[in-house]
Design a protein around this motif. Sequence first.
Motif, PDB file in Angstrom:
ATOM      1  N   ASP A  96      31.327  17.282  20.427  1.00 33.14           N
ATOM      2  CA  ASP A  96      30.004  16.905  20.929  1.00 33.14           C
ATOM      3  C   ASP A  96      28.871  17.143  19.924  1.00 33.14           C
ATOM      4  O   ASP A  96      28.031  16.249  19.736  1.00 33.14           O
ATOM      5  CB  ASP A  96      29.700  17.613  22.248  1.00 33.14           C
ATOM      6  CG  ASP A  96      30.523  17.089  23.413  1.00 33.14           C
ATOM      7  OD1 ASP A  96      31.187  16.033  23.265  1.00 33.14           O
ATOM      8  OD2 ASP A  96      30.513  17.747  24.471  1.00 33.14           O
ATOM      9  N   ARG A 160      28.951  10.303  27.604  1.00 28.26           N
ATOM     10  CA  ARG A 160      29.397  11.704  27.703  1.00 28.26           C
ATOM     11  C   ARG A 160      28.258  12.665  27.377  1.00 28.26           C
ATOM     12  O   ARG A 160      28.043  13.656  28.065  1.00 28.26           O
ATOM     13  CB  ARG A 160      30.583  11.933  26.767  1.00 28.26           C
ATOM     14  CG  ARG A 160      31.089  13.357  26.736  1.00 28.26           C
ATOM     15  CD  ARG A 160      32.254  13.510  25.764  1.00 28.26           C
ATOM     16  NE  ARG A 160      32.530  14.898  25.514  1.00 28.26           N
ATOM     17  CZ  ARG A 160      33.180  15.700  26.346  1.00 28.26           C
ATOM     18  NH1 ARG A 160      33.626  15.233  27.493  1.00 28.26           N
ATOM     19  NH2 ARG A 160      33.377  16.970  26.055  1.00 28.26           N
ATOM     20  N   LEU A 161      27.527  12.371  26.298  1.00 30.99           N
ATOM     21  CA  LEU A 161      26.439  13.253  25.890  1.00 30.99           C
ATOM     22  C   LEU A 161      25.265  13.219  26.860  1.00 30.99           C
ATOM     23  O   LEU A 161      24.599  14.231  27.064  1.00 30.99           O
ATOM     24  CB  LEU A 161      25.968  12.891  24.480  1.00 30.99           C
ATOM     25  CG  LEU A 161      26.967  13.192  23.354  1.00 30.99           C
ATOM     26  CD1 LEU A 161      26.466  12.640  22.031  1.00 30.99           C
ATOM     27  CD2 LEU A 161      27.228  14.688  23.239  1.00 30.99           C
ATOM     28  N   SER A 165      30.766  14.742  30.960  1.00 36.81           N
ATOM     29  CA  SER A 165      32.157  14.372  30.684  1.00 36.81           C
ATOM     30  C   SER A 165      32.823  13.688  31.867  1.00 36.81           C
ATOM     31  O   SER A 165      33.631  12.774  31.675  1.00 36.81           O
ATOM     32  CB  SER A 165      32.958  15.592  30.241  1.00 36.81           C
ATOM     33  OG  SER A 165      32.944  16.587  31.236  1.00 36.81           O
TER      34      SER A 165
END
Length: 179
Positions: A96, A160-161, A165
């Motif tokens: 990440d 996702r960021l 998730s």
Amino acid sequence: MVKKHSREEILSVALEAALEDGLSRLTFGRLASRLKISDRMVVYYFPTKDELVTSVLSVVGDRLQHVLAAAFSMPMNDHRSLVATAWPVVAQPECDPLFGLYFEAIGQATAGIEPYKSVASHLVEGWIEWLGGFVVGDQDYRRREAAAAVAVLDGLLLMRLLGGSDLADTASTSLLDHR
């Protein structure tokens, strides 16, 4: 006595600083302070901030390719296979921060800010070329499939960021479902 640092040591600390604070806060002064050296020593190895940022992003790209290299042990038929193989690897929490820097650079690139605009284009092109090497088919097909994989992975990683998730994993499952 002042400790002398190599270019590689300075670059390593620059990457650490960028991972902690972002590329926008990476300056010669802050980097020199972290290293307890004069900012002139940083400038000796990286004459411009553009060169420093470009070098940091190059290391980010190299690290991500290293992480992914182990996943691609056999040729793939298409972008779905590339994404299905890459997603479990790049969706790890330890990746990440690296993708955070990548997307920070992409954001600056979309605003036309250099060196991000040039570097981001090279990063994306490099990813397409590299991933294309894992696809079976003629050169045009490999390039198309690799570009599709980069587009899907970038979208999932951005999700996702920003959304977490669980949301990205749900989207990946839907995208990769062959029914």
